[in-house]
Write a protein that holds these residues in place. Structure first.
Motif, mmCIF file in Angstrom:
data_model
loop_
_atom_site.group_PDB
_atom_site.id
_atom_site.type_symbol
_atom_site.label_atom_id
_atom_site.label_comp_id
_atom_site.label_asym_id
_atom_site.label_seq_id
_atom_site.Cartn_x
_atom_site.Cartn_y
_atom_site.Cartn_z
ATOM 1 N N GLU A 5 -65.980 -19.883 84.779
ATOM 2 C CA GLU A 5 -65.447 -18.532 84.910
ATOM 3 C C GLU A 5 -65.591 -18.024 86.339
ATOM 4 O O GLU A 5 -64.910 -17.099 86.749
ATOM 5 N N TYR A 6 -66.494 -18.650 87.097
ATOM 6 C CA TYR A 6 -66.700 -18.276 88.487
ATOM 7 C C TYR A 6 -67.351 -19.438 89.225
ATOM 8 O O TYR A 6 -67.798 -20.401 88.619
ATOM 9 N N TYR A 15 -67.176 -15.882 93.224
ATOM 10 C CA TYR A 15 -65.730 -15.796 93.137
ATOM 11 C C TYR A 15 -65.305 -16.025 91.694
ATOM 12 O O TYR A 15 -65.713 -17.001 91.075
ATOM 13 N N SER A 16 -64.478 -15.140 91.169
ATOM 14 C CA SER A 16 -63.975 -15.278 89.805
ATOM 15 C C SER A 16 -62.804 -16.247 89.771
ATOM 16 O O SER A 16 -61.985 -16.279 90.684
ATOM 17 N N VAL A 17 -62.729 -17.019 88.698
ATOM 18 C CA VAL A 17 -61.580 -17.895 88.456
ATOM 19 C C VAL A 17 -60.624 -17.078 87.598
ATOM 20 O O VAL A 17 -60.964 -16.687 86.479
ATOM 21 N N ARG A 18 -59.443 -16.815 88.118
ATOM 22 C CA ARG A 18 -58.523 -15.881 87.458
ATOM 23 C C ARG A 18 -57.643 -16.519 86.387
ATOM 24 O O ARG A 18 -57.212 -15.862 85.463
ATOM 25 N N ASN A 19 -57.332 -17.786 86.538
ATOM 26 C CA ASN A 19 -56.409 -18.444 85.616
ATOM 27 C C ASN A 19 -57.001 -19.766 85.133
ATOM 28 O O ASN A 19 -57.843 -20.350 85.795
ATOM 29 N N ASN A 20 -56.499 -20.223 84.001
ATOM 30 C CA ASN A 20 -56.871 -21.558 83.534
ATOM 31 C C ASN A 20 -56.151 -22.578 84.404
ATOM 32 O O ASN A 20 -54.962 -22.446 84.675
ATOM 33 N N SER A 25 -51.495 -28.082 86.707
ATOM 34 C CA SER A 25 -51.344 -26.836 87.452
ATOM 35 C C SER A 25 -50.895 -27.122 88.877
ATOM 36 O O SER A 25 -51.293 -28.115 89.483
#
Length: 68
Positions: A5-6, A15-20, A25
């Motif tokens: 998640e970060y 830092y946040s992970v915004r997307n899967n 990808s």
């Protein structure tokens, strides 16, 4: 590839992970870190898929190709 998640940098900024993100990808910013010292070795980006970029990185390592 690790799922999280970060992530944190060497000076412990979070830092946040915004997307899967998965191997399919594209347009991804990624960081490669050392398992031993937990420091970032390389930060990069790709317009192709993560799978394609990973294969290119492995090829460069195997052939000892140096990229600027």
């Amino acid at each position: 590839m690790m799922k999280a998640e970060y992530f944190t940098d060497p000076i412990i900024r979070k830092y946040s992970v915004r997307n899967n993100v998965d191997c399919k990808s594209s347009y991804v910013v990624y960081a490669v870190n050392c398992r031993r010292c937990r420091m970032f070795e390389y930060v990069g980006e790709t317009g192709g898929t993560m799978y394609q970029r990973h294969l290119l990185n492995l090829s460069h390592i195997r052939t000892q190709h140096s990229d600027p």
